[in-house]
Design an enzyme around this catalytic site. Sequence first.
Site, PDB file in Angstrom:
ATOM      1  CD  GLU A 176       1.937  26.642  54.614  1.00  0.00           C
ATOM      2  OE1 GLU A 176       2.225  27.856  54.773  1.00  0.00           O
ATOM      3  OE2 GLU A 176       1.124  26.057  55.332  1.00  0.00           O
ATOM      4  CB  CYS A 209       9.113  30.991  51.383  1.00  0.00           C
ATOM      5  SG  CYS A 209       9.070  29.920  52.841  1.00  0.00           S
TER       6      CYS A 209
END
Length: 469
Positions: free
Chosen positions: A214, A248
């Site tokens: 990720e 993010c």
Amino acid sequence: MAEISELTATLHRLRAAQARDPLPSWSVRADRLQRLARMLREQRAAFAEAIDADFGQRPAEETELLELFPSLSAIRHALRHGKRWVRPRRAPTSLAFLPGHNRLLPQPRGVVGIVVPWNYPLFLAIGPLVDALVAGNRAMVKMSEFTPRFSALFAEQVAAYFADDEVVVVTGDAAVAQAFSGLAFDHLLFTGSTAVGHHVMRTASAHLTPVTLELGGKSPAIIGPGADMVHAVERILVGKLVNAGQTCIAPDYVLLPRTRVDEFVAAARATTARLYPDMARNRQYTSLVSDRHFARMSALLDEAAGVGARVETLSDAPTDPVRRLFPPQLLLDVPDHAKVMHEEIFGPLLPLVACDSVAQAVDYVNARPHPLALYLFERDRPTIDAVLARTQAGGVTVNDTLYHIAQHGLPFGGVGASGMGGYHGKAGFETFSHLKPVFAQSRWNGAGLLRPPYGSRFRRLLELLLRHG
């Protein structure tokens, strides 16, 4: 700080425990999830205080909304649906092989490694841990050295709520993280930067450890001609400014109609004043996590201004290096070679890129590495469908930001440079499970007709299979 020998010994201990109970019952899995939820509820205030101390200023409301709530929600979802997920599943059987039948047997992968970043240290530890536990695994969790107070507290509390052969939390610096990534896990999930993701994947390949990465990247927000600008600006700034942009999937830059740039700037100033009044003294605006990150943000801003970008500050609050308070700022007319247009920003700087059409905005996005998230503000359905069809992104939220990550029915993950694999909800259960395929042959079957010696009957049957199989 964990030594390599300690990490290896811990992995062996967890693997031995998993071997004694390779397919935990639902009651065992549910008990682990319930203990995890109890830990979160009982340590709620302590966890928020530790994260606030690590950041220098991080409001408890933000931690509870963006970390505690989704963590508890993920546990509730797993408890509600997990008993069904663990059952064997019927699978279609090809006509030629009837009356045999197929099944898929979900089995735990074994021992899962989870590498947690600093920006959301609670949720990005709990989220994958929930999925690992509901799938019946044991887990080792490596916390970030950039949130030392929370990491130490989390390790202490996990040890109090779980046996040392169920879940183990590891702390330490980058050398420990590298050693951790090199362990022979049955699956490794890493959340962090694309640059570090390259090293993690390379290290894990020594054991052919399957990985879920990720990562991040530059997540765009596209404002179409049919968008409500005031609404779009508010939702973009909420997504950008929670955690001071240290997210993010925060909008990294905005693509918008050339004729509406000034409208965006004015709305952004009004929105910022409404969201964070008196920002210099506002305890609800998060600080940057470290002096190093503050210096990086300052360097990105200075370099952009130095090559001709126009800076529009959205608050009267001064930049405060002592408190690491960095007010939000828009960047206009940024030359494409500026670092801020290539590096993931991870802070409260927001470049605006003027476009003449949605098609031009899509071309701009497609000329760059695939982002972790994409945001589109538009009411016209054909335009929305066209953008979704022509772009690649890990996930998308239409007419808002961030919310796709909170959907248990959607996998969360990247694509290309923004990551591989996904988790959350059933997708997370399947990521941390091996869906073992099983074909069970019927007592009465035609397999004997397909063995040597190959005669005329075999050839007639083969022709039939080739035509209809």
